[in-house]
Design a protein around this motif. Structure first.
Motif, PDB file in Angstrom:
ATOM      1  N   PRO A   1      15.440  66.772  37.775  1.00 11.99           N
ATOM      2  CA  PRO A   1      14.216  67.469  37.367  1.00 11.99           C
ATOM      3  C   PRO A   1      14.081  67.437  35.854  1.00 11.99           C
ATOM      4  CG  PRO A   1      15.930  69.039  37.963  1.00 11.99           C
ATOM      5  CD  PRO A   1      16.484  67.685  38.275  1.00 11.99           C
ATOM      6  N   ASN A   2      12.851  67.234  35.361  1.00 14.85           N
ATOM      7  CA  ASN A   2      12.712  67.141  33.911  1.00 14.85           C
ATOM      8  C   ASN A   2      12.497  68.507  33.264  1.00 14.85           C
ATOM      9  OD1 ASN A   2       9.910  67.813  34.033  1.00 14.85           O
ATOM     10  ND2 ASN A   2       9.362  65.680  34.316  1.00 14.85           N
ATOM     11  N   GLY A   3      12.069  69.496  34.035  1.00 14.84           N
ATOM     12  CA  GLY A   3      11.965  70.851  33.502  1.00 14.84           C
ATOM     13  C   GLY A   3      10.853  71.063  32.510  1.00 14.84           C
ATOM     14  N   SER A   4       9.935  70.121  32.384  1.00  7.39           N
ATOM     15  CA  SER A   4       8.851  70.268  31.405  1.00  7.39           C
ATOM     16  C   SER A   4       7.862  71.324  31.879  1.00  7.39           C
ATOM     17  CB  SER A   4       8.132  68.935  31.211  1.00  7.39           C
ATOM     18  OG  SER A   4       6.968  69.111  30.446  1.00  7.39           O
ATOM     19  N   PRO A   5       7.537  72.319  31.037  1.00  6.05           N
ATOM     20  CA  PRO A   5       6.555  73.332  31.459  1.00  6.05           C
ATOM     21  C   PRO A   5       5.126  72.808  31.453  1.00  6.05           C
ATOM     22  CG  PRO A   5       7.253  73.732  29.204  1.00  6.05           C
ATOM     23  CD  PRO A   5       8.086  72.593  29.702  1.00  6.05           C
ATOM     24  N   THR A   6       4.862  71.730  30.724  1.00  8.81           N
ATOM     25  CA  THR A   6       3.500  71.208  30.620  1.00  8.81           C
ATOM     26  C   THR A   6       3.236  70.024  31.542  1.00  8.81           C
ATOM     27  OG1 THR A   6       4.203  69.835  28.748  1.00  8.81           O
ATOM     28  CG2 THR A   6       3.264  71.998  28.246  1.00  8.81           C
ATOM     29  N   SER A   7       4.244  69.207  31.812  1.00  7.26           N
ATOM     30  CA  SER A   7       4.067  68.053  32.707  1.00  7.26           C
ATOM     31  C   SER A   7       5.291  67.930  33.605  1.00  7.26           C
ATOM     32  CB  SER A   7       3.862  66.770  31.905  1.00  7.26           C
ATOM     33  OG  SER A   7       4.964  66.536  31.038  1.00  7.26           O
ATOM     34  N   PRO A   8       5.461  68.868  34.559  1.00  3.59           N
ATOM     35  CA  PRO A   8       6.658  68.835  35.420  1.00  3.59           C
ATOM     36  C   PRO A   8       6.679  67.585  36.277  1.00  3.59           C
ATOM     37  CG  PRO A   8       5.030  70.389  36.259  1.00  3.59           C
ATOM     38  CD  PRO A   8       4.541  69.952  34.916  1.00  3.59           C
TER      39      PRO A   8
ATOM     40  N   VAL B   1      10.344  68.797  45.855  1.00  6.84           N
ATOM     41  CA  VAL B   1       9.853  70.146  46.130  1.00  6.84           C
ATOM     42  C   VAL B   1       9.141  70.657  44.892  1.00  6.84           C
ATOM     43  CG1 VAL B   1      10.488  72.526  46.685  1.00  6.84           C
ATOM     44  CG2 VAL B   1      11.704  70.635  47.771  1.00  6.84           C
ATOM     45  N   ASP B   2       7.912  71.135  45.073  1.00  3.18           N
ATOM     46  CA  ASP B   2       7.139  71.733  43.986  1.00  3.18           C
ATOM     47  C   ASP B   2       6.977  73.226  44.245  1.00  3.18           C
ATOM     48  OD1 ASP B   2       6.038  69.813  41.926  1.00  3.18           O
ATOM     49  OD2 ASP B   2       5.572  68.734  43.777  1.00  3.18           O
ATOM     50  N   THR B   3       7.074  73.995  43.173  1.00  2.00           N
ATOM     51  CA  THR B   3       6.814  75.433  43.222  1.00  2.00           C
ATOM     52  C   THR B   3       5.556  75.717  42.411  1.00  2.00           C
ATOM     53  OG1 THR B   3       9.172  75.929  43.413  1.00  2.00           O
ATOM     54  CG2 THR B   3       7.725  77.724  42.721  1.00  2.00           C
ATOM     55  N   THR B   4       4.584  76.357  43.056  1.00  8.65           N
ATOM     56  CA  THR B   4       3.308  76.663  42.410  1.00  8.65           C
ATOM     57  C   THR B   4       3.034  78.151  42.539  1.00  8.65           C
ATOM     58  OG1 THR B   4       2.503  74.496  43.126  1.00  8.65           O
ATOM     59  CG2 THR B   4       0.869  76.059  42.303  1.00  8.65           C
ATOM     60  N   HIS B   5       2.638  78.789  41.457  1.00  6.23           N
ATOM     61  CA  HIS B   5       2.308  80.214  41.499  1.00  6.23           C
ATOM     62  C   HIS B   5       1.041  80.416  42.325  1.00  6.23           C
ATOM     63  CE1 HIS B   5       5.465  81.223  38.758  1.00  6.23           C
ATOM     64  NE2 HIS B   5       4.968  80.453  37.797  1.00  6.23           N
TER      65      HIS B   5
ATOM     66  N   PRO C   1      -0.817  69.510  41.837  1.00  5.75           N
ATOM     67  CA  PRO C   1      -1.477  70.059  40.641  1.00  5.75           C
ATOM     68  C   PRO C   1      -1.092  71.521  40.426  1.00  5.75           C
ATOM     69  CG  PRO C   1      -3.043  68.839  42.000  1.00  5.75           C
ATOM     70  CD  PRO C   1      -1.786  68.955  42.795  1.00  5.75           C
ATOM     71  N   GLY C   2      -0.844  71.874  39.178  1.00  8.68           N
ATOM     72  CA  GLY C   2      -0.503  73.247  38.854  1.00  8.68           C
ATOM     73  C   GLY C   2       0.936  73.621  39.121  1.00  8.68           C
ATOM     74  N   SER C   3       1.778  72.631  39.426  1.00  3.58           N
ATOM     75  CA  SER C   3       3.179  72.923  39.735  1.00  3.58           C
ATOM     76  C   SER C   3       3.872  73.545  38.529  1.00  3.58           C
ATOM     77  CB  SER C   3       3.908  71.650  40.144  1.00  3.58           C
ATOM     78  OG  SER C   3       5.286  71.886  40.316  1.00  3.58           O
ATOM     79  N   ALA C   4       4.705  74.552  38.814  1.00  2.88           N
ATOM     80  CA  ALA C   4       5.508  75.166  37.764  1.00  2.88           C
ATOM     81  C   ALA C   4       6.883  74.527  37.645  1.00  2.88           C
ATOM     82  CB  ALA C   4       5.671  76.667  38.039  1.00  2.88           C
ATOM     83  N   GLY C   5       7.236  73.666  38.575  1.00  2.10           N
ATOM     84  CA  GLY C   5       8.531  72.992  38.528  1.00  2.10           C
ATOM     85  C   GLY C   5       8.698  72.067  39.710  1.00  2.10           C
ATOM     86  N   THR C   6       9.335  70.923  39.482  1.00  8.82           N
ATOM     87  CA  THR C   6       9.532  69.905  40.513  1.00  8.82           C
ATOM     88  C   THR C   6      11.011  69.554  40.579  1.00  8.82           C
ATOM     89  OG1 THR C   6       7.357  69.004  39.954  1.00  8.82           O
ATOM     90  CG2 THR C   6       8.764  67.661  41.354  1.00  8.82           C
ATOM     91  N   THR C   7      11.542  69.481  41.794  1.00  6.90           N
ATOM     92  CA  THR C   7      12.966  69.194  41.997  1.00  6.90           C
ATOM     93  C   THR C   7      13.117  68.100  43.038  1.00  6.90           C
ATOM     94  OG1 THR C   7      13.530  71.504  41.534  1.00  6.90           O
ATOM     95  CG2 THR C   7      15.206  70.179  42.625  1.00  6.90           C
ATOM     96  N   PRO C   8      13.964  67.085  42.792  1.00  8.78           N
ATOM     97  CA  PRO C   8      14.218  66.090  43.841  1.00  8.78           C
ATOM     98  C   PRO C   8      14.978  66.723  45.001  1.00  8.78           C
ATOM     99  CG  PRO C   8      15.694  65.753  41.979  1.00  8.78           C
ATOM    100  CD  PRO C   8      14.729  66.819  41.567  1.00  8.78           C
ATOM    101  N   ALA C   9      14.661  66.277  46.225  1.00  7.75           N
ATOM    102  CA  ALA C   9      15.288  66.867  47.408  1.00  7.75           C
ATOM    103  C   ALA C   9      15.933  65.840  48.328  1.00  7.75           C
ATOM    104  CB  ALA C   9      14.254  67.679  48.199  1.00  7.75           C
ATOM    105  N   GLY C  10      15.545  64.573  48.253  1.00 12.87           N
ATOM    106  CA  GLY C  10      16.157  63.583  49.131  1.00 12.87           C
ATOM    107  C   GLY C  10      15.608  62.197  48.893  1.00 12.87           C
TER     108      GLY C  10
ATOM    109  N   ASN D   1       5.450  76.800  48.078  1.00 13.24           N
ATOM    110  CA  ASN D   1       6.369  75.661  48.049  1.00 13.24           C
ATOM    111  C   ASN D   1       5.718  74.473  48.736  1.00 13.24           C
ATOM    112  OD1 ASN D   1       8.625  76.798  46.735  1.00 13.24           O
ATOM    113  ND2 ASN D   1       9.225  77.843  48.615  1.00 13.24           N
ATOM    114  N   THR D   2       5.807  73.317  48.121  1.00 16.70           N
ATOM    115  CA  THR D   2       5.235  72.096  48.683  1.00 16.70           C
ATOM    116  C   THR D   2       6.304  71.014  48.734  1.00 16.70           C
ATOM    117  OG1 THR D   2       3.104  72.645  47.682  1.00 16.70           O
ATOM    118  CG2 THR D   2       3.386  70.402  48.498  1.00 16.70           C
ATOM    119  N   LEU D   3       6.442  70.399  49.906  1.00 14.86           N
ATOM    120  CA  LEU D   3       7.393  69.299  50.089  1.00 14.86           C
ATOM    121  C   LEU D   3       6.588  68.018  50.208  1.00 14.86           C
ATOM    122  CD1 LEU D   3      10.551  69.186  50.520  1.00 14.86           C
ATOM    123  CD2 LEU D   3      10.046  68.871  52.948  1.00 14.86           C
ATOM    124  N   SER D   4       6.890  67.030  49.346  1.00 15.17           N
ATOM    125  CA  SER D   4       6.119  65.779  49.321  1.00 15.17           C
ATOM    126  C   SER D   4       7.063  64.582  49.290  1.00 15.17           C
ATOM    127  CB  SER D   4       5.206  65.716  48.093  1.00 15.17           C
ATOM    128  OG  SER D   4       4.365  66.847  48.010  1.00 15.17           O
ATOM    129  N   LEU D   5       6.585  63.475  49.848  1.00 20.11           N
ATOM    130  CA  LEU D   5       7.298  62.200  49.788  1.00 20.11           C
ATOM    131  C   LEU D   5       6.558  61.310  48.793  1.00 20.11           C
ATOM    132  CD1 LEU D   5       9.540  60.342  51.040  1.00 20.11           C
ATOM    133  CD2 LEU D   5       7.780  59.531  52.607  1.00 20.11           C
TER     134      LEU D   5
END
Length: 447
Positions: free
Chosen positions: A150-157, A197-201, A177-186, A211-215
């Motif tokens: 994960p890159n942890g960027s607050p402006t372009s996760p 996995v994306d976390t969006t407020h 869009p609007g994700s507060a953080g993105t993490t690789p999951a598989g 929580n959004t799971l995307s391929l």
């Protein structure tokens, strides 16, 4: 002295050739200059050679047969080369993380991970910037060539994909869009796609989230949404792909969902008490799924087997694992041996009771783990076999699928002494000193 003798001496002196003082001095100066240049060239050669040969970043011979699991890990040395430094590392066998002082520097929150070459103890590092456990938030691709972090960027996760064979970094933007953080999951089995996995407020106050799971495909960046839901613990973790990539299973809370790569849900089932989807290696070759169950009374862990609708199937004849806070399944060998990560608990870690459920991210959280091992569970064997050990405070690990499937373990020789970046710095200082000395000597010669 007679006149005749003086004339003879003069004639003899006239026939003696003049000594070329100026020419000899010039030639001597040129030789000195060439010697200085040769010394500088020697230092340059030494500087170029040191990073390849010093023990600080590993210089053991490649393992016979190619990629193999090292039987023990060390800590990356001070000044270790980074994942993108030259010469390129090449495919990796293991990535690991934790809170050991030499691993993460002075501050644990730096999130430094260690990376080990596929066929030799060449160590590299990468700093995520925050806690990201290997195998959960930092993932090796199946062939060990890429590392997803994960890159942890607050402006372009998004997720950074590091090419360990080319030394380049590619940014995969968040598909939500609007994700507060993105993490690789598989990773997909062929390395062509990555589940994130994306976390969006969900509200301006940030008191709830989605929580959004995307391929996400690596070639086009196109994304398929697999699932979206609100505030479910253990969302999407772990993600396991079938060997042919046609199906993937993931755990959401206390349920397992099976989907196709195009986002169609194929089946789902509730987990029995005190069980969880076993790990990224949860798919067996016959198409069934492995669960991990905690036998609370005996405080031991055992692999179970179910079909994609959750119906029990005969369990594989594998030994149980005792004395750990959790196990995670890495994959299977052709003979039915399972490789698992076992998490040895930190003294004083919470005691788990029947009915507490299996919040695996809590069981494997850094504060509840002292160290990790990789174990082999062979069919019919009475006890697990330890394949890899690690120092205390190395708390998480991921192993490339290609290494698991090959089933080879090599005798490790972790690096010692300063890392390649220290030697590079020392070589540059030595080069500067030699250059200064040569310059001063030439100036003196000129004067």
């Amino acid at each position: 002295m007679s006149v005749r003798l003086r004339e003879a001496l003069r004639e003899a002196a006239a026939e003696v050739p003049a000594y070329p003082v100026h020419d000899r001095v010039v030639r001597t100066a040129r030789r000195t200059r060439w010697r200085a240049a040769a010394a500088v060239a020697a230092v340059l050669a030494l500087v170029a050679a040191v990073p390849l040969t010093v023990r600080g970043d590993g210089g053991t011979a490649p393992a016979a047969g190619g990629a193999a699991l090292p039987d023990r890990l060390g800590l990356p040395p001070f000044g270790a080369l980074r994942a993108t430094d030259r010469p390129a590392l090449g495919p990796a066998s293991v990535v690991f993380s934790g809170q050991a002082r030499r691993l993460t520097g002075l501050f644990d929150e730096n999130g430094t991970v260690g990376i080990v070459g596929a066929d030799a103890d060449r160590y590299r590092t990468w700093t995520v910037g925050f806690e990201a456990p290997a195998g959960e938030g930092v993932l090796l691709s199946p062939d060990g060539r890429f590392l997803a972090v994960p890159n942890g960027s607050p402006t372009s996760p998004g997720v950074d994909v590091i090419d360990l064979t080319g030394g380049t970094v590619r940014r995969l933007p968040s598909p939500r869009p609007g994700s507060a953080g993105t993490t690789p999951a598989g990773w997909a089995p062929d390395g062509s796609a990555l589940v994130v996995v994306d976390t969006t407020h969900a509200n301006p106050e940030g008191s709830s989230y989605v929580n959004t799971l995307s391929l996400v495909r690596l070639d086009t960046g196109g994304a398929v949404r697999l699932l979206e839901t609100t505030q479910v613990p253990g969302f999407g973790s772990p993600v396991a792909f079938a060997a042919d990539g046609s199906r993937l299973a993931f755990q959401v809370g206390t349920k397992v969902l099976v989907s196709s790569p195009d986002g169609r849900q194929l089946s789902s089932f509730p987990l029995p008490p005190d069980t969880a989807l076993a790990g990224k290696g949860a798919w067996l070759p016959d198409g069934s799924l492995a669960l991990v169950g905690h036998e609370v009374a005996a405080d031991r862990w055992r692999l179970r087997r179910v079909d994609t609708d959750g119906r029990d199937l005969p369990a594989p004849p594998l030994a149980a694992v005792s004395g750990v806070t959790a196990i995670r399944l890495l994959g299977w060998l052709p003979d039915g041996t399972a490789w698992v990560v076992a998490y040895r608990p930190e003294p004083g870690a919470p005691t788990w009771y029947a009915g507490d459920g299996l919040a695996m991210d809590q069981r494997t959280a850094y504060g509840n783990v002292r160290s990790i091992r990789v174990l082999g569970l062979t069919p019919g064997a009475a006890a697990p076999v330890t394949l890899l050990t690690a120092p205390d405070q190395v708390l998480a690990v991921d192993v490339a699928d290609s290494v698991v499937h090959a089933g080879r373990v090599r005798e490790a020789d972790p690096p010692s002494g300063p890392g390649g970046r220290v030697w590079w710095g020392a070589g540059l200082v030595a080069l500067a000193l030699v250059g200064l000395a040569a310059y001063r000597r030439l100036r003196r010669g000129h004067r």
